[in-house]
Design a protein around this motif. Structure first.
Motif, PDB file in Angstrom:
ATOM      1  N   GLU A  85      -9.386 -50.809  11.210  1.00 56.21           N
ATOM      2  CA  GLU A  85      -9.866 -52.194  11.296  1.00 56.21           C
ATOM      3  C   GLU A  85      -9.490 -52.990  10.055  1.00 56.21           C
ATOM      4  OE1 GLU A  85     -13.804 -51.477  14.116  1.00 56.21           O
ATOM      5  OE2 GLU A  85     -14.012 -51.405  11.937  1.00 56.21           O
ATOM      6  N   LEU A  86      -9.633 -52.379   8.880  1.00 53.79           N
ATOM      7  CA  LEU A  86      -9.289 -53.084   7.641  1.00 53.79           C
ATOM      8  C   LEU A  86      -7.787 -53.344   7.541  1.00 53.79           C
ATOM      9  CD1 LEU A  86     -11.682 -51.284   5.146  1.00 53.79           C
ATOM     10  CD2 LEU A  86     -11.798 -53.674   5.855  1.00 53.79           C
ATOM     11  N   VAL A  87      -6.982 -52.373   7.942  1.00 54.67           N
ATOM     12  CA  VAL A  87      -5.531 -52.575   7.896  1.00 54.67           C
ATOM     13  C   VAL A  87      -5.118 -53.633   8.915  1.00 54.67           C
ATOM     14  CG1 VAL A  87      -3.287 -51.474   8.288  1.00 54.67           C
ATOM     15  CG2 VAL A  87      -5.033 -50.313   6.906  1.00 54.67           C
ATOM     16  N   LEU A  88      -5.745 -53.655  10.075  1.00 48.84           N
ATOM     17  CA  LEU A  88      -5.440 -54.709  11.049  1.00 48.84           C
ATOM     18  C   LEU A  88      -5.841 -56.081  10.509  1.00 48.84           C
ATOM     19  CD1 LEU A  88      -6.325 -52.947  14.395  1.00 48.84           C
ATOM     20  CD2 LEU A  88      -4.080 -53.837  13.715  1.00 48.84           C
ATOM     21  N   TRP A  89      -6.972 -56.159   9.813  1.00 51.50           N
ATOM     22  CA  TRP A  89      -7.342 -57.436   9.176  1.00 51.50           C
ATOM     23  C   TRP A  89      -6.232 -57.863   8.224  1.00 51.50           C
ATOM     24  CZ3 TRP A  89      -7.781 -58.534   4.000  1.00 51.50           C
ATOM     25  CH2 TRP A  89      -8.208 -59.837   3.712  1.00 51.50           C
TER      26      TRP A  89
ATOM     27  N   ALA B 286      -7.358 -61.919  -3.629  1.00 48.77           N
ATOM     28  CA  ALA B 286      -8.582 -61.245  -4.070  1.00 48.77           C
ATOM     29  C   ALA B 286      -9.206 -60.457  -2.920  1.00 48.77           C
ATOM     30  CB  ALA B 286      -9.578 -62.263  -4.625  1.00 48.77           C
ATOM     31  N   GLU B 287      -9.220 -61.040  -1.716  1.00 46.68           N
ATOM     32  CA  GLU B 287      -9.745 -60.315  -0.545  1.00 46.68           C
ATOM     33  C   GLU B 287      -8.907 -59.079  -0.252  1.00 46.68           C
ATOM     34  OE1 GLU B 287     -11.991 -62.321   2.831  1.00 46.68           O
ATOM     35  OE2 GLU B 287     -10.343 -63.718   2.397  1.00 46.68           O
ATOM     36  N   ARG B 288      -7.596 -59.239  -0.326  1.00 44.81           N
ATOM     37  CA  ARG B 288      -6.711 -58.096  -0.078  1.00 44.81           C
ATOM     38  C   ARG B 288      -6.949 -56.989  -1.103  1.00 44.81           C
ATOM     39  NH1 ARG B 288      -0.746 -60.547   1.379  1.00 44.81           N
ATOM     40  NH2 ARG B 288      -1.267 -61.301   3.467  1.00 44.81           N
ATOM     41  N   GLU B 289      -7.173 -57.359  -2.351  1.00 43.30           N
ATOM     42  CA  GLU B 289      -7.445 -56.363  -3.380  1.00 43.30           C
ATOM     43  C   GLU B 289      -8.738 -55.600  -3.084  1.00 43.30           C
ATOM     44  OE1 GLU B 289      -5.760 -55.679  -6.955  1.00 43.30           O
ATOM     45  OE2 GLU B 289      -4.507 -55.715  -5.147  1.00 43.30           O
ATOM     46  N   LEU B 290      -9.753 -56.312  -2.595  1.00 42.20           N
ATOM     47  CA  LEU B 290     -11.008 -55.644  -2.225  1.00 42.20           C
ATOM     48  C   LEU B 290     -10.805 -54.704  -1.039  1.00 42.20           C
ATOM     49  CD1 LEU B 290     -13.572 -58.558  -2.648  1.00 42.20           C
ATOM     50  CD2 LEU B 290     -13.414 -56.467  -4.021  1.00 42.20           C
ATOM     51  N   VAL B 291     -10.021 -55.132  -0.071  1.00 45.42           N
ATOM     52  CA  VAL B 291      -9.725 -54.271   1.079  1.00 45.42           C
ATOM     53  C   VAL B 291      -8.951 -53.044   0.619  1.00 45.42           C
ATOM     54  CG1 VAL B 291      -8.357 -54.122   3.207  1.00 45.42           C
ATOM     55  CG2 VAL B 291      -9.900 -56.049   2.844  1.00 45.42           C
ATOM     56  N   TRP B 292      -7.963 -53.237  -0.239  1.00 50.50           N
ATOM     57  CA  TRP B 292      -7.198 -52.113  -0.778  1.00 50.50           C
ATOM     58  C   TRP B 292      -8.133 -51.121  -1.492  1.00 50.50           C
ATOM     59  CZ3 TRP B 292      -6.296 -50.973  -6.056  1.00 50.50           C
ATOM     60  CH2 TRP B 292      -5.402 -49.932  -6.287  1.00 50.50           C
ATOM     61  N   ALA B 293      -9.059 -51.639  -2.287  1.00 53.67           N
ATOM     62  CA  ALA B 293     -10.003 -50.772  -3.006  1.00 53.67           C
ATOM     63  C   ALA B 293     -10.908 -50.022  -2.032  1.00 53.67           C
ATOM     64  CB  ALA B 293     -10.837 -51.602  -3.988  1.00 53.67           C
TER      65      ALA B 293
ATOM     66  N   ILE C 204      -4.133 -43.869   6.792  1.00 55.17           N
ATOM     67  CA  ILE C 204      -4.069 -45.253   7.262  1.00 55.17           C
ATOM     68  C   ILE C 204      -4.551 -46.105   6.103  1.00 55.17           C
ATOM     69  CG2 ILE C 204      -4.958 -46.948   8.902  1.00 55.17           C
ATOM     70  CD1 ILE C 204      -5.402 -44.587  10.866  1.00 55.17           C
ATOM     71  N   GLY C 205      -3.671 -46.936   5.571  1.00 61.90           N
ATOM     72  CA  GLY C 205      -4.090 -47.716   4.414  1.00 61.90           C
ATOM     73  C   GLY C 205      -3.050 -48.724   3.989  1.00 61.90           C
ATOM     74  N   LEU C 206      -3.166 -49.121   2.735  1.00 59.80           N
ATOM     75  CA  LEU C 206      -2.252 -50.085   2.138  1.00 59.80           C
ATOM     76  C   LEU C 206      -1.600 -49.449   0.922  1.00 59.80           C
ATOM     77  CD1 LEU C 206      -4.482 -53.316   2.043  1.00 59.80           C
ATOM     78  CD2 LEU C 206      -2.815 -52.668   3.795  1.00 59.80           C
ATOM     79  N   SER C 207      -0.287 -49.629   0.812  1.00 59.17           N
ATOM     80  CA  SER C 207       0.356 -49.301  -0.451  1.00 59.17           C
ATOM     81  C   SER C 207       0.258 -50.552  -1.323  1.00 59.17           C
ATOM     82  CB  SER C 207       1.809 -48.884  -0.234  1.00 59.17           C
ATOM     83  OG  SER C 207       2.561 -49.961   0.284  1.00 59.17           O
ATOM     84  N   ARG C 208       0.349 -50.376  -2.618  1.00 60.36           N
ATOM     85  CA  ARG C 208       0.181 -51.501  -3.535  1.00 60.36           C
ATOM     86  C   ARG C 208       1.263 -51.446  -4.596  1.00 60.36           C
ATOM     87  NH1 ARG C 208      -2.251 -52.715  -8.488  1.00 60.36           N
ATOM     88  NH2 ARG C 208      -3.420 -54.677  -8.540  1.00 60.36           N
ATOM     89  N   GLY C 209       1.842 -52.585  -4.868  1.00 60.77           N
ATOM     90  CA  GLY C 209       2.814 -52.711  -5.937  1.00 60.77           C
ATOM     91  C   GLY C 209       2.505 -53.955  -6.740  1.00 60.77           C
ATOM     92  N   VAL C 210       3.244 -54.138  -7.806  1.00 65.08           N
ATOM     93  CA  VAL C 210       3.076 -55.322  -8.640  1.00 65.08           C
ATOM     94  C   VAL C 210       4.457 -55.953  -8.815  1.00 65.08           C
ATOM     95  CG1 VAL C 210       2.370 -56.192 -10.904  1.00 65.08           C
ATOM     96  CG2 VAL C 210       1.082 -54.337  -9.826  1.00 65.08           C
ATOM     97  N   SER C 211       4.542 -57.237  -8.561  1.00 65.12           N
ATOM     98  CA  SER C 211       5.798 -57.962  -8.704  1.00 65.12           C
ATOM     99  C   SER C 211       6.215 -58.003 -10.166  1.00 65.12           C
ATOM    100  CB  SER C 211       5.642 -59.390  -8.182  1.00 65.12           C
ATOM    101  OG  SER C 211       6.758 -60.170  -8.547  1.00 65.12           O
ATOM    102  N   PRO C 212       7.435 -57.567 -10.480  1.00 61.12           N
ATOM    103  CA  PRO C 212       7.885 -57.637 -11.875  1.00 61.12           C
ATOM    104  C   PRO C 212       8.072 -59.078 -12.357  1.00 61.12           C
ATOM    105  CG  PRO C 212       9.635 -56.782 -10.456  1.00 61.12           C
ATOM    106  CD  PRO C 212       8.417 -56.944  -9.604  1.00 61.12           C
TER     107      PRO C 212
ATOM    108  N   LEU D 202      -1.615 -49.508  15.319  1.00 60.83           N
ATOM    109  CA  LEU D 202      -3.075 -49.498  15.198  1.00 60.83           C
ATOM    110  C   LEU D 202      -3.756 -50.256  16.331  1.00 60.83           C
ATOM    111  CD1 LEU D 202      -3.522 -49.797  11.346  1.00 60.83           C
ATOM    112  CD2 LEU D 202      -3.624 -47.742  12.786  1.00 60.83           C
ATOM    113  N   ARG D 203      -3.171 -51.338  16.799  1.00 61.78           N
ATOM    114  CA  ARG D 203      -3.778 -52.070  17.922  1.00 61.78           C
ATOM    115  C   ARG D 203      -3.844 -51.185  19.168  1.00 61.78           C
ATOM    116  NH1 ARG D 203      -5.538 -56.574  16.329  1.00 61.78           N
ATOM    117  NH2 ARG D 203      -4.304 -58.133  15.240  1.00 61.78           N
TER     118      ARG D 203
END
Length: 161
Positions: free
Chosen positions: A95-99, A118-125, A20-28, A80-81
């Protein structure tokens, strides 16, 4: 089995077997990171994944050595809900993914303020740390570095009961 009983089973299964988490990419184009909420499970037997797909949608696909079920994006929020009340081990991840899902807007939520990014990056970390498997198994230590928005959201959910 009733749907309620199936959801309880699914929650236990996901609590023990899922990512349960977030995938992360970077916009080209912009070089800015973007994230997507996911719940992912792999199994050598297809049957439990078919049950998950019938309950929550998502896709079951066959790999070379296992079957995989994944739900992503906005569908993750619905899964998740419904299962959160029954989680033990992965409650914090859910809870973090629902946030994160609650912060979605626009096309996949990519057009967000620098502060929200920035908040999303902290949650991802934090999710990366929580999902890290060590010698002793699933990481259980909760980070104190969660962003305030996520902490407030989790506190509001907890206060609801």
């Amino acid at each position: 089995m009733t749907r309620y009983e199936q959801v309880i089973w699914a929650a236990g299964f996901l609590d023990g077997e899922s990512y349960i988490g977030l995938s992360r990419g970077v916009s080209p184009k912009t070089g800015r990171p973007f994230h997507q909420a996911i719940v992912d499970v792999s199994q050598i037997r297809r049957a439990p994944l078919d049950v998950l797909a019938s309950l929550f949608e998502g896709n079951v696909r066959e790999g070379t050595r296992a079957y995989y079920w994944r739900v992503g994006g906005r569908n993750t929020q619905a899964v998740l809900r419904e299962t959160l009340p029954f989680f033990v081990m992965k409650r914090r991840q859910a809870e973090l993914v629902l946030w994160f899902c609650d912060t979605m807007s626009g096309k996949q939520g990519r057009h967000v303020s620098d502060a929200l990014l920035a908040e999303r990056e902290l949650v991802w970390a934090e999710l990366r740390e929580l999902n890290r498997i060590s010698v002793y198994g699933q990481a259980e230590r909760l980070s104190e570095g969660a962003p305030q928005g996520a902490k407030l959201w989790v506190a509001q959910i907890a206060a609801r009961g």
